[in-house]
Enzyme design. Sequence first.
Site, PDB file in Angstrom:
ATOM      1  N   GLY A  53       0.849  -1.183   0.000  1.00 43.82           N
ATOM      2  CA  GLY A  53       0.000   0.000   0.000  1.00 43.82           C
ATOM      3  C   GLY A  53       0.884   1.232   0.000  1.00 43.82           C
ATOM      4  N   THR A  54       0.359   2.313  -0.529  1.00 45.25           N
ATOM      5  CA  THR A  54       1.230   3.482  -0.681  1.00 45.25           C
ATOM      6  C   THR A  54       0.812   4.651   0.213  1.00 45.25           C
ATOM      7  OG1 THR A  54      -0.016   3.954  -2.703  1.00 45.25           O
ATOM      8  CG2 THR A  54       2.091   2.862  -2.940  1.00 45.25           C
ATOM      9  N   THR A  55       0.099   5.648  -0.288  1.00 41.06           N
ATOM     10  CA  THR A  55       0.044   6.935   0.396  1.00 41.06           C
ATOM     11  C   THR A  55      -1.190   7.121   1.277  1.00 41.06           C
ATOM     12  OG1 THR A  55       1.230   7.844  -1.502  1.00 41.06           O
ATOM     13  CG2 THR A  55       0.265   9.412   0.035  1.00 41.06           C
ATOM     14  N   LYS A  86      -7.357   1.122   2.356  1.00 41.21           N
ATOM     15  CA  LYS A  86      -6.213   1.290   3.253  1.00 41.21           C
ATOM     16  C   LYS A  86      -6.560   2.032   4.537  1.00 41.21           C
ATOM     17  CE  LYS A  86      -3.365   1.912  -0.871  1.00 41.21           C
ATOM     18  NZ  LYS A  86      -2.432   2.818  -1.556  1.00 41.21           N
ATOM     19  N   ALA A 228       3.508   5.117  -7.659  1.00 44.38           N
ATOM     20  CA  ALA A 228       2.894   4.105  -6.787  1.00 44.38           C
ATOM     21  C   ALA A 228       1.613   4.603  -6.134  1.00 44.38           C
ATOM     22  CB  ALA A 228       3.889   3.665  -5.712  1.00 44.38           C
TER      23      ALA A 228
END
Length: 281
Positions: A53-55, A86, A228
């Site tokens: 997972g990113t931001t 997320k 990403a």
Amino acid sequence: MEANTRSTGRLPAAFLTPGSSSFMDFLSEQSPSMLPGNRSLPPLQGAIQAPHGTTIVAASFPGGVVLAGDRRATMGNMIAQRDIEKVFPADEYSAVGIAGTAGLAVEMVKLFQLELEHFEKVEGATLSLEGKANRLSTMIRSNLAMAMQGLAVVPLFAGYDIDRGKGRIFSYDVTGGRSEEHGYAATGSGSIFARGSMKKLFREDLTEEQTLTLVVQALYDAADDDSATGGPDVARRIYPIVTVITDEGFRKLDDTESSEIARSILERRLEQPDGPRAALL
């Protein structure tokens, strides 16, 4: 640990014996192999390829806090999933957003939710927001062995502090180190760009609506520079997960609300492509 009630009709003694109000302590005593940090990994033959997972971004406003995340998960240079969630409620007045190894992060969030619920049932009272942040720090620290092998989890925790009457934000590092952030925060691969965006736009007197626009704008700016991070995907109708936590509790914006904010930002960006500040005006 499973409760076998077929033979006696009763729970095992471990479930009925008074002990710690921490579910993690109970699990470590009764079935330690179920804790993520206690699992052994095979010898590494190179970098582990797992969805990440990113931001995640958060910002406070008078009366609460907003926590939001993009929807993209990556695996190396590939997009592993376009619509991953997320951001999750931890309890009625707090939420956690995950960045890092997606599978471990989701499992940690579920364990964290259970930890808070177990404490409330045993003690008859909820943990303070500070206590919740400390419990999450302990869980991240227990995952250090996996983090050193590339399976790191770096969440962002936010909630409404009933005692202080305001929203608060906590960030973490892979060792479980905890820091309270003031005003706004970001974590994940696009965090440097999201933080730069919020630094330009944040004010102490933003309304809830303006803060919602701020975090979505920050995710949009992060996606503009970080491959990403996934920006609002109008064609697939995939929009950021946005949550608000106030004295009334946790609330997740539905797709209609999220899409309206995202579309307004996109329209204003088309009108003024050189600067995002108009998005909050």
